[in-house]
Design a protein around this motif. Structure first.
Motif, mmCIF file in Angstrom:
data_model
loop_
_atom_site.group_PDB
_atom_site.id
_atom_site.type_symbol
_atom_site.label_atom_id
_atom_site.label_comp_id
_atom_site.label_asym_id
_atom_site.label_seq_id
_atom_site.Cartn_x
_atom_site.Cartn_y
_atom_site.Cartn_z
ATOM 1 N N MET A 1 -37.396 -3.574 14.144
ATOM 2 C CA MET A 1 -38.875 -3.884 14.308
ATOM 3 C C MET A 1 -39.253 -5.419 14.340
ATOM 4 S SD MET A 1 -40.579 -1.018 11.436
ATOM 5 C CE MET A 1 -39.803 -1.729 10.099
ATOM 6 N N TYR A 2 -40.282 -5.839 14.947
ATOM 7 C CA TYR A 2 -40.480 -7.286 14.905
ATOM 8 C C TYR A 2 -41.981 -7.454 14.755
ATOM 9 C CZ TYR A 2 -35.851 -7.949 17.132
ATOM 10 O OH TYR A 2 -34.457 -8.060 17.224
ATOM 11 N N VAL B 1 -42.333 -13.793 13.772
ATOM 12 C CA VAL B 1 -42.673 -13.893 12.493
ATOM 13 C C VAL B 1 -42.004 -13.201 11.454
ATOM 14 C CG1 VAL B 1 -44.743 -15.262 12.911
ATOM 15 C CG2 VAL B 1 -45.066 -12.903 12.284
ATOM 16 N N GLY B 2 -41.368 -12.018 12.209
ATOM 17 C CA GLY B 2 -40.702 -11.040 11.069
ATOM 18 C C GLY B 2 -39.860 -10.270 12.079
ATOM 19 N N GLN C 1 -43.621 -4.927 17.202
ATOM 20 C CA GLN C 1 -43.089 -4.118 18.009
ATOM 21 C C GLN C 1 -42.186 -3.204 16.982
ATOM 22 O OE1 GLN C 1 -40.493 -7.081 20.266
ATOM 23 N NE2 GLN C 1 -42.367 -7.325 21.704
ATOM 24 N N VAL C 2 -41.913 -2.142 17.847
ATOM 25 C CA VAL C 2 -40.848 -1.133 17.208
ATOM 26 C C VAL C 2 -39.864 -0.937 18.391
ATOM 27 C CG1 VAL C 2 -40.360 1.338 16.921
ATOM 28 C CG2 VAL C 2 -42.286 0.087 15.911
ATOM 29 N N TRP C 3 -38.491 -0.916 18.093
ATOM 30 C CA TRP C 3 -37.632 -0.960 19.206
ATOM 31 C C TRP C 3 -36.719 0.637 19.046
ATOM 32 C CZ3 TRP C 3 -34.516 -5.495 21.109
ATOM 33 C CH2 TRP C 3 -35.344 -6.649 21.221
ATOM 34 N N LEU C 4 -37.016 1.328 20.017
ATOM 35 C CA LEU C 4 -36.486 2.781 19.951
ATOM 36 C C LEU C 4 -35.100 2.556 20.588
ATOM 37 C CD1 LEU C 4 -39.791 4.498 21.077
ATOM 38 C CD2 LEU C 4 -38.779 4.089 18.747
ATOM 39 N N THR C 5 -33.934 2.312 19.799
ATOM 40 C CA THR C 5 -32.905 1.971 20.563
ATOM 41 C C THR C 5 -31.639 2.349 19.498
ATOM 42 O OG1 THR C 5 -31.241 0.652 21.600
ATOM 43 C CG2 THR C 5 -32.946 -0.525 20.040
ATOM 44 N N ARG D 1 -38.070 0.807 26.011
ATOM 45 C CA ARG D 1 -37.546 1.031 24.515
ATOM 46 C C ARG D 1 -38.486 0.233 23.588
ATOM 47 N NH1 ARG D 1 -31.442 0.482 26.505
ATOM 48 N NH2 ARG D 1 -31.006 2.915 27.159
ATOM 49 N N ILE D 2 -39.071 -0.536 24.300
ATOM 50 C CA ILE D 2 -39.653 -1.567 23.140
ATOM 51 C C ILE D 2 -41.276 -1.177 23.033
ATOM 52 C CG2 ILE D 2 -40.491 -3.849 22.594
ATOM 53 C CD1 ILE D 2 -37.977 -5.050 23.795
ATOM 54 N N VAL D 3 -41.643 -0.684 22.027
ATOM 55 C CA VAL D 3 -43.410 -0.442 21.901
ATOM 56 C C VAL D 3 -43.865 -1.740 21.370
ATOM 57 C CG1 VAL D 3 -44.836 1.158 20.617
ATOM 58 C CG2 VAL D 3 -42.472 1.939 21.251
ATOM 59 N N THR D 4 -44.671 -2.022 22.382
ATOM 60 C CA THR D 4 -45.433 -3.192 21.939
ATOM 61 C C THR D 4 -46.710 -3.543 22.953
ATOM 62 O OG1 THR D 4 -45.280 -5.744 22.066
ATOM 63 C CG2 THR D 4 -44.179 -4.556 23.726
#
Lengths: 265, 871
Positions: free
Chosen positions: A64-65, A87-88, A121-125, A187-190
Motif C-alpha cells: 500500500m502507498y 508519503v507512506g 494506492q493498493v497493489w494487488l500483487t 495491478r495498482i489501484v489508484t
C-alpha cells in the motif's frame, strides 16, 4: 555586563533551533472487512436485485502507498511510478478475509512522513508488480465463494481472479505506444481518495467492502460452470458481470477506503 | 606570498633605524595604515653573530650587509648577502645568525605581509687579554647592534673575546623594500588573508582542505577523490563551489556551463605544497568579486619558499603512494617554481581507488618597474567512488559501512591552463593585466538512487527499472582576461585610492548526461552501456564585468570608506540537443520507441530534436564597507554587498531575462591584529546576514542542483591566529542559522556549528650531527561539526576528527609521520534523507530514508623528503 550576557543568548538563538519541516515516522498497517460482517459467518447483501451470500472472500494485497497529491480525474493513464511525493508505504503483503471486520495486521511495519496524504494506492500483487505471471503458485488475487439467488433458487458461485499478462492483456498495444498499458497498471489501484496524516506508532487501516465488488453487475449473465456460476478470469471473456467485477476490483471506487488510528492495532 | 608595492622608504641603519621605526609605529594613532604604505617589521628576537675562529688569524674588522626576507609570520625565510665581507666564513656566520631572528611582520592595511630588509653586521676581532664582559642586550623592539659577541665559553675553548663596541659609522639610510604584488584593501572583518606558513604541516589531503583555515568551512565528498569537495560556508551549501568564487593567482576555477552544477570548482589540480597564501572573503563585499561570489570568494596564491630541488615520497594506508618533486631555482623569486606530482591509492573500503598526475610551473620576472608571470599547469585523474549507503541496509547487515552499491561510480578529469600577467607602476598608478586560457574535461558517474528513476513511458517498449547510474561528461574551453588600474592620490592631506577594473570571460561548454546499465558483479554485457539521455547541451556563455572601487579617507585618518559598484553582463547562447523527451499521441508511422531525444511533437508532427535559446542580462552590484581604526591594532567594520550567481544554462528560456540569483549580505565585525607579548595575534568577531532570492537545492533524482526559493542566513564567526617563534595556532568557530524565506524552515544539510583548530609547533632539538641540529615539529588539526538539519525534521550525527603530524628534519632531510582520523572514528561525513531503492526491492520503496557517505577511517602515512641545492 548586559552585552556579555547577550552573547550566549544570541548564540543559542542562532543554533539549530528549528526544523526542516515534517518528520519521518513508522506505523502499523492493518486491513478489515465491513463493520457489519461477523467473523466466521456468511455475509449477506443485495446486489443488482439479487440476494448474495458470501461464504468466502479473500483478497491478497501486496503493498500500500500514500501520496501527497490527488491526481485529477481524466488525466489519462499514469505511469506505475508516479512523479509525485510518496508519503507512506507498506511494503509487504497479506491475505485479507473480507468477511472479518476485525483488524488483520500486515506482517511489516510501514514507513512514511507527516506530509498529509490526499490519495492512496493498493497493489494487488504477490511479488513483482511488473512480472508477467503474478504468482508462480497460481494463487489468485481475489477468491470468492457463495450463493446468488437466481429466482427462488440459491445458486452457488465462485470467482478466482488472477492478474497476469496472459489473461488480462488481450490486445496488441499500439506501435506508437507499446508501453502504454503495462500489466502494473492493472495491478495498482489508484488514486484512492483519502485525507490522512501519518504519525509515529499509529495504524493505517485499509477497509475493503466486498459488496462493492458486485456494483453494477448483472448477475443473471454469469456463465455456468458445473453446478453453479463462475466469474470469468480472462479479459477476453465478454460477460458483463465478470468485467464489472474486475473493474470494481481494480478501480479506485467504492471497494477501498483508508482509515487512520492513532494507536497500535 | 608577498603582497605590497615596490616602494622605497628610508630608515636609519642599525640603532638609528630602530628608533625611527619605533617612532613611526608608536606615533600613529591609527590602526589604519595608509593605503599602499607598509609598516616595516620590528625585531622580536635576535641572535648575535659569532666571530668565526677561522677568521681569528686575520683579525679583521669587516662588514656584511644581508637582505632578509621576513615572512608574514615574522620568520626569516631567506637570507641573501647583499654586500659581502670578502670572507666566506664571516658571511656565513652572519647568515647563520640572521636566520634565527624573528620579527613582528610588516603590516599593510592591518594585514601582515612579507617584507625584505637590509641588516648590516659588523665583525670586530676580540682584543687580548681575554676578559668576559656580559653584552648589554639592545632595547626591545629595536634593531640590535650587529657586533659579534662571545658565545658562552666551552670548558676547553679559547678565552672568550671581549665584545666590541657597536659600529658607529654613520652611513646612508638603509632601504626597506617591501616587494611583491599589490593587494586590494581589506573589505572588513571577514576578509581573511591566510598565510599558510607552518600550518602546512597539518595533514591536508588536498588544496581544498586549506580552506579550513578560514572560519565556517565544512568539506564533504561523496563523489570520490577526483570529484570536487562539497563546501559549506557560513550557512551556505555551496555544493561543489557553485556559491564561492574560486581563483588561483586570479585565474578562475569555477566552471561556467558545467552540467553537474554551474560554477563547479575542482581544486584538486593545485598541489597543496605550493599554496602559500589564501585570501578568503566571506561575503560579497569586494567590488572585485564577480560571478559565484555568493557565500564569498577564495583566491589561492602559489609560491615555493624552499629553493633548490625537493623530492618527497609518501606511502601509507590504503595502498597510498605519492611522489612529489618541486624545484625552486636559487636566485629566482619564490613565485618561480616547477612541481610535479604522481599519486595513487586503493582507497578505504570498496571502490575508492584513484590515480592522478599534476604538474604546475610558474615563472616570475622583472619587467622595468613591474613583474610579470607566466603560469602553466596540467592535471589528470581517474578514480572510482563509493557513493552513498542506506542506513537501514547498513543496520540490517546487508551492506558494510565502507561498501558501495554500484561499482560503476567514478570518473576522470583533465585540466590544462596557461596564464600570463603583468603588474607595473606608472607614476602613482599601478596597472595589472592578465589573460588566461583553460581547457577542462570531466566525466562523472554517480548513482544516488539505485533503481527508481527509469519509469515506463507509454511510447517506450516495455522495460524494467534499468538503474539510475548517471554518466555526466563535460568539455569546456575558457578564454578570459582581467585588468585594473589603481590610482593613488591625496585629499584632505590623506591618501586616497581609486581603482577601475574589468573582467571578461567566454566559455564554450558541451555537457551530456546519460543513464547507464549498472555494472553488476556478474559482468553483464550491458554493463555501463547508456540506455537513456537526460540532457545534452552546447553552451556559449559570456561574462563581462566592470567595476569601480574606492578607498577614501574623509578627512579623518582613522576612518576609511571602501567600496564601489560592479556591473556584470551575462550572455547565454544554449543549444539543447535533446529538447524533446516526451510526446503526447506519438506517431504510429514514426514511433519514438526507446529513443531519448525525440524528433516529433504531439500527434507526430515532425520537429528537430534540438531547441536553441539565447538571452542576456545585467547585474549591478553595489558593495561597500566602513572601516574604523581609532585605536592601535583594532579595526571595526560594517560591510554590505550584493553578489550574483549565474544560473545553469539548462534553465535558459528564449529572451527571459535575469538568469541569475541575487544575493544581499550585511555584516558587523571587529578585529585585532598586532603583537601580544611574544607572539603576533589576529582575532576577529563578525556578525553576518545573507539573503539569496533563488537558492539552489540539490536534487538526487537528477544528480544536480535545481532552483529553489529564497533563503536567509544569520550567524556569528570568531577566529584567532596566534603566531610565535615556535608555534602557530589558528582556531575558528562559526554559528549560523539558515532558513527558507517562505516557510522559515531550516535549510537542510547546513551545519549550525563548525569549529576548526590548526596547531603547529617546532623547535630545534638538543641533538646535533655534524654541527647541525635536528629540528622537530608537531602539528594537529581538529574539526568539530554540530548536528546538521536533515530533511523531514531529522538531525545528523556530529563529526569530530583529529589529524596529527610529526616531522624530524636534519639539514636537507626530513621524515614525517601523519595520522588522519587519529581516533579512528567511524563517522558519517555526509548524511541525507531522500528516496532511494538500491536493493531493487519488491515492492519498491518510495519514501525517504537515511543515507550516508562514510568518512575515512584512520590512515597512517610516512613521508620522506630531501632538498638538494637549496640556499
Amino acid at each position: 555586563m548586559r552585552a556579555r550576557a547577550l552573547l550566549p543568548v544570541l548564540l543559542l538563538a542562532l543554533s539549530c533551533n528549528g526544523t526542516t519541516g515534517y518528520d519521518l515516522v513508522q506505523f502499523y498497517a492493518a486491513a478489515s472487512g465491513p463493520k457489519d460482517a461477523v467473523a466466521g459467518k456468511p455475509y449477506a447483501f443485495d446486489a443488482g436485485g439479487h440476494h448474495v451470500v458470501l461464504t468466502k472472500a479473500t483478497l491478497h494485497v501486496g503493498a500500500m502507498y500514500l501520496i501527497q497529491s490527488r491526481p485529477s480525474s481524466g488525466a489519462g493513464a499514469e505511469p506505475c511510478t508516479l512523479p509525485e511525493t510518496y508519503v507512506g508505504e507498506v511494503r509487504g503483503g497479506t491475505d485479507i478475509d473480507l468477511l472479518d471486520p476485525s483488524l488483520q495486521q500486515f506482517p511489516v511495519i510501514g514507513d512514511g512522513s507527516t506530509i498529509p496524504a490526499l490519495s492512496g494506492q493498493v497493489w494487488l500483487t504477490h511479488g513483482d508488480v511488473n512480472s508477467d505471471q503474478d504468482s508462480a503458485d497460481g494463487e489468485p488475487i481475489l477468491a470468492l465463494e457463495g450463493t446468488i439467488d437466481v429466482g427462488a433458487l440459491a445458486t452457488p458461485f465462485s470467482a478466482s481472479i488472477h492478474i497476469d499478462t496472459g489473461n488480462r492483456i488481450v490486445s496488441q498495444p499500439s506501435s506508437a505506444s507499446p508501453g502504454a498499458s503495462p500489466i502494473c497498471q492493472l495491478r495498482i489501484v489508484t488514486p484512492i481518495p483519502t485525507d490522512i496524516t501519518l504519525a509515529q506508532g499509529g495504524t493505517l487501516v485499509l477497509r475493503v467492502d466486498p459488496k462493492a465488488l458486485f456494483n453494477n453487475a448483472d448477475l443473471t449473465q454469469l456463465p455456468r460452470c458445473g453446478a453453479g456460476l463462475c466469474f470469468s478470469d480472462s479479459a477476453s471473456n465478454g460477460d458483463q458481470p465478470s468485467i464489472n467485477l474486475f473493474q470494481n476490483l481494480t478501480g479506485a471506487g467504492a471497494v477501498y477506503r483508508f482509515d487512520w488510528l492513532s494507536t497500535a492495532p | 606570498m608577498c603582497h605590497g608595492h615596490h616602494i622605497r622608504s628610508t630608515a636609519r641603519r642599525v640603532g638609528q633605524a630602530a628608533s625611527l621605526v619605533a617612532v613611526l609605529v608608536c606615533g600613529s594613532s591609527s590602526a589604519l595604515a595608509q593605503p599602499g604604505a607598509v609598516t616595516p617589521p620590528t625585531v622580536v628576537h635576535h641572535v648575535d653573530a659569532v666571530y668565526p675562529p677561522s677568521a681569528l688569524a686575520s683579525r679583521e674588522h669587516s662588514d656584511v650587509v644581508l637582505t632578509l626576507t621576513v615572512d608574514a609570520d615574522g620568520h626569516v625565510s631567506k637570507v641573501d648577502v647583499a654586500q659581502s665581507s670578502g670572507a666566506a666564513d664571516l658571511d656565513e656566520a652572519a647568515v647563520v645568525a640572521a636566520r634565527q631572528w624573528t620579527f613582528t611582520p610588516a603590516m599593510r592595511d592591518g594585514n601582515a605581509v612579507a617584507s625584505r630588509i637590509k641588516v648590516p653586521f659588523h665583525f670586530a676581532p676580540p682584543a687580548p687579554p681575554p676578559e668576559i664582559v656580559a653584552p648589554t642586550p639592545p632595547p626591545e623592539g629595536q634593531l640590535p647592534t650587529q657586533s659579534s659577541v662571545p658565545q658562552a665559553p666551552a670548558p676547553h675553548s679559547p678565552p672568550a673575546p671581549a665584545p666590541t663596541a657597536p659600529s658607529t659609522t654613520a652611513g646612508a639610510p638603509e632601504e626597506v623594500n617591501v616587494h611583491g604584488r599589490s593587494t586590494p584593501p581589506s573589505v572588513g572583518a571577514s576578509d581573511f588573508n591566510l598565510h599558510v606558513g607552518h600550518l602546512a604541516d597539518v595533514p591536508h589531503q588536498n588544496a581544498s582542505e586549506l580552506l579550513k583555515l578560514a572560519p565556517g568551512i565544512l568539506l564533504t565528498n561523496e563523489g570520490g577523490e577526483g570529484h570536487a569537495e562539497q563546501v559549506f560556508l557560513r550557512g551556505f551549501d555551496a555544493r561543489e563551489g557553485q556559491d564561492i568564487e574560486f581563483t588561483v593567482g586570479g585565474v578562475p576555477i569555477n566552471e561556467s556551463g558545467n552540467l553537474h552544477g554551474n560554477g563547479y570548482a575542482d581544486t584538486h589540480f593545485i598541489i597543496p605544497e605550493l599554496v602559500q597564501q589564501l585570501r578568503v572573503v566571506e561575503g560579497p563585499f569586494d567590488p572585485r568579486q564577480g560571478n559565484y561570489a555568493v557565500a564569498g570568494s577564495a583566491d589561492y596564491a602559489l609560491g615555493l619558499e624552499k629553493r633548490g630541488l625537493t623530492a618527497k615520497y609518501t606511502t601509507g594506508s590504503f595502498g597510498t603512494q605519492r611522489m612529489l618533486v618541486m624545484w625552486g631555482p636559487n636566485g629566482e623569486s619564490e613565485h618561480t617554481f616547477a612541481a610535479a606530482e604522481a599519486y595513487k591509492t586503493d582507497g578505504y573500503g570498496q571502490n575508492r581507488d584513484a590515480q592522478r598526475g599534476s604538474a604546475y610551473t610558474q615563472y616570475e620576472g622583472q619587467l622595468g618597474k613591474g613583474t610579470y608571470r607566466v603560469t602553466g599547469q596540467i592535471y589528470t585523474t581517474s578514480y572510482h567512488s563509493a557513493g552513498v549507503v542506506r542506513e537501514d541496509d547498513y543496520q540490517a547487515g546487508r551492506i558494510g559501512f565502507y561498501d558501495t552499491y554500484d561499482h560503476g561510480q567514478g570518473g576522470d578529469s583533465f585540466r590544462a591552463s596557461l596564464a600570463t600577467d603583468l603588474e607595473t607602476k606608472v607614476g602613482d598608478t599601478t596597472l595589472s593585466q592578465q589573460v588566461f586560457v583553460i581547457k577542462r574535461t570531466m566525466r562523472l558517474r554517480e548513482d544516488f538512487t539505485g533503481y527508481l528513476l527509469d519509469v515506463q513511458q507509454p511510447w517506450q517498449n516495455l522495460h524494467p527499472q534499468r538503474g539510475d547510474l548517471i554518466d555526466l561528461d563535460v568539455d569546456e574551453t575558457t578564454l578570459g582576461a582581467r585588468g585594473w588600474a589603481r590610482l593613488q592620490g591625496k585629499a584632505f592631506d590623506l591618501p586616497q585610492q581609486l581603482e577601475l577594473g574589468y573582467f571578461a570571460r567566454y566559455d564554450q561548454a558541451a555537457g551530456q548526461q546519460q543513464r547507464l546499465y549498472p555494472e553488476t558483479a556478474g559482468s553483464s554485457t550491458d554493463a555501463l552501456v547508456p540506455y537513456h539521455t537526460d540532457t545534452n547541451l552546447q553552451s556559449n556563455l559570456g561574462d563581462v564585468g566592470l567595476y569601480g572601487s574606492a578607498d577614501l579617507r574623509p578627512g579623518v585618518k582613522w576612518i576609511a570608506l571602501r567600496g564601489g559598484v560592479r556591473a556584470d553582463v551575462f550572455t547565454y547562447d544554449v543549444n539543447n540537443l535533446c529538447a524533446v523527451q516526451s510526446v503526447d499521441h506519438p506517431s504510429t508511422t514514426n514511433p519514438p520507441g526507446d529513443a531519448s531525444c525525440l524528433d516529433q511533437q504531439a500527434r507526430g508532427v515532425y520537429r528537430e530534436p534540438n531547441q536553441r535559446a539565447d538571452t542576456a542580462s545585467t547585474a549591478v552590484l553595489p558593495k561597500g564597507a566602513v572601516i574604523l581604526g581609532p585605536f592601535d591594532n583594532f579595526t571595526f567594520s560594517a560591510s554590505y554587498g550584493q553578489g550574483v550567481r549565474s544560473i545553469d544554462p539548462i534553465y535558459i528560456s528564449q529572451d527571459v531575462r535575469t538568469p541569475f540569483a541575487g544575493i544581499q549580505s550585511y555584516e558587523l565585525g571587529g578585529a585585532y591584529a598586532g603583537p601580544a607579548g611574544p607572539m603576533t595575534l589576529v582575532a576577529r568577531s563578525v556578525f553576518f546576514s545573507t539573503h539569496v532570492d533563488r537558492d539552489y537545492i540539490f536534487d538526487q533524482t537528477v544528480g544536480r542542483n535545481v532552483i529553489g526559493v529564497g533563503t536567509t542566513r544569520t550567524g556569528w564567526v570568531g577566529a584567532v591566529r596566534a603566531t610565535g617563534d615556535w608555534f602557530d595556532e589558528s582556531a575558528n568557530v562559526t554559528f549560523v542559522k539558515s532558513t527558507y524565506d517562505d516557510t522559515h524552515l531550516l535549510v537542510a544539510y547546513v551545519p549550525d556549528i563548525v569549529f576548526r583548530s590548526d596547531t603547529a609547533i617546532w623547535h630545534d632539538l638538543p641533538v646535533h650531527v655534524g654541527g647541525e641540529p635536528f629540528r622537530g615539529a608537531l602539528s594537529a588539526g581538529v574539526t568539530y561539526v554540530g548536528q546538521r538539519p536533515l530533511p523531514y525534521g531529522a538531525l545528523s550525527d556530529t563529526i569530530f576528527t583529529l589529524d596529527a603530524n610529526a616531522t624530524l628534519a636534519w639539514t636537507h632531510y626530513e621524515v614525517g609521520l601523519s595520522v588522519t582520523n587519529l581516533l579512528d572514528t567511524k563517522y558519517r561525513l555526509g548524511e541525507y534523507n531522500y528516496v532511494s531503492n538500491f536493493q531493487q526491492n519488491v515492492p519498491p520503496t518510495y519514501v525517504p530514508n537515511r543515507l550516508f557517505a562514510a568518512g575515512a577511517p584512520r590512515g597512517i602515512f610516512a613521508t620522506f623528503a630531501v632538498n638538494f641545492g637549496g640556499a
